[in-house]
Design an enzyme around this catalytic site. Structure first.
Site, mmCIF file in Angstrom:
data_model
loop_
_atom_site.group_PDB
_atom_site.id
_atom_site.type_symbol
_atom_site.label_atom_id
_atom_site.label_comp_id
_atom_site.label_asym_id
_atom_site.label_seq_id
_atom_site.Cartn_x
_atom_site.Cartn_y
_atom_site.Cartn_z
ATOM 1 N N GLU A 43 13.097 -15.993 -18.675
ATOM 2 C CA GLU A 43 13.854 -14.788 -18.988
ATOM 3 C C GLU A 43 13.394 -14.245 -20.339
ATOM 4 O OE1 GLU A 43 18.448 -13.161 -19.542
ATOM 5 O OE2 GLU A 43 18.068 -15.288 -19.130
ATOM 6 N N ASP A 72 2.727 -10.646 -24.456
ATOM 7 C CA ASP A 72 3.701 -9.608 -24.114
ATOM 8 C C ASP A 72 3.153 -8.309 -24.667
ATOM 9 O OD1 ASP A 72 6.084 -8.848 -22.799
ATOM 10 O OD2 ASP A 72 7.029 -8.507 -24.731
ATOM 11 N N PHE A 169 -4.930 -1.511 -14.912
ATOM 12 C CA PHE A 169 -3.661 -1.575 -14.188
ATOM 13 C C PHE A 169 -2.560 -1.065 -15.106
ATOM 14 C CE2 PHE A 169 -4.534 -5.515 -16.361
ATOM 15 C CZ PHE A 169 -3.331 -5.882 -16.939
ATOM 16 N N GLY A 170 -1.323 -1.102 -14.641
ATOM 17 C CA GLY A 170 -0.207 -0.658 -15.475
ATOM 18 C C GLY A 170 -0.307 0.812 -15.851
ATOM 19 N N ASP A 172 -2.671 2.141 -17.660
ATOM 20 C CA ASP A 172 -4.062 2.527 -17.954
ATOM 21 C C ASP A 172 -4.452 3.891 -17.377
ATOM 22 O OD1 ASP A 172 -4.246 0.124 -19.247
ATOM 23 O OD2 ASP A 172 -5.583 -0.830 -17.795
ATOM 24 N N LYS A 190 -13.342 -1.321 -20.694
ATOM 25 C CA LYS A 190 -12.106 -1.157 -21.473
ATOM 26 C C LYS A 190 -11.691 -2.425 -22.203
ATOM 27 C CE LYS A 190 -8.325 -2.374 -18.360
ATOM 28 N NZ LYS A 190 -7.346 -2.951 -19.277
#
Length: 211
Positions: A43, A72, A169-170, A172, A190
């Site tokens: 969590e 993170d 990804f995300g 980008d 990248k």
């Protein structure tokens, strides 16, 4: 030494391990990068990237007794951020955030999580002149019960008007780094400029002094 890369995101694991392999090769270090024996639920309740990275790395170290690396990271959009950086530590689940939830329609939820996050950012910025943004990454390595090291990276840029590119990804596909005229998802190398590479280089510099 084995170093466990703690993420359930396949693309993130590939990116981190690829960067680490190149750093290891440059320094000729005896390091082996491994996946955790199994995924565990962590969590991430903290409100900073550093705390969340440490929580994850410590949880995996406690579970398996292997030095653990966790990252993170997220996007921070200047126009969304006052006292709280947004999407920030909530980047992966920004589409669920009550902030700006009115811009997503029921039919949008057929899209993937990444596509929903990107769509929400773009719609919230439709009438906004300030499109400045940055990617932030914090990497934590827990080496023992009492010892951890940290590295941070940042990539400044702005949000594009529409998604573009197939690399990465995300966020980008909607992020244009400073000095470029295309999105991060359209830059084949990248990994050489990314916020995550900067954070990994910083923590690797400290790690190599210990080996």
């Amino acid at each position: 030494m084995k170093l466990m890369i703690c993420t359930s995101n396949k693309k993130k694991f590939e990116e981190i391990s690829s960067i680490l392999e190149s750093l290891k090769k440059d320094e000729n270090l005896d390091l082996e990068f491994v996946k955790p024996p199994k995924e565990i639920e962590v969590e991430e309740y903290a409100n900073t990237f550093l705390s969340n990275a440490y929580l994850k790395a410590k949880a995996y170290y406690n579970a398996f007794g292997i030095p653990a690396l966790a990252d993170d990271s997220g996007l921070v959009v200047e126009a969304f951020s006052d006292n709280l950086e947004r999407p920030g530590v909530y980047s992966a689940r920004f589409y669920k955030d009550s902030f700006g939830s009115h811009v997503l329609k029921e039919e949008d939820f057929k899209l993937s999580k990444d596509e929903l996050n990107n769509l929400k950012v773009l719609r919230l910025l439709e009438k906004e002149e300030n499109r400045k943004a940055k990617f932030v990454s914090v990497v934590a390595i827990v080496l023992s019960n009492n010892y951890g090291i940290f590295g941070e990276g940042e990539l400044k840029g702005h949000i594009a008007k529409e998604p573009f590119g197939n690399f990465g990804f995300g966020y980008d596909p909607i992020f244009i780094p400073e000095g470029y005229n295309t999105t991060l998802a359209n830059i084949e190398n990248k990994d050489k400029i990314s916020h995550r590479r900067q954070a990994l280089e910083a923590v690797f510099f400290m790690l190599k002094k210990m080996l």
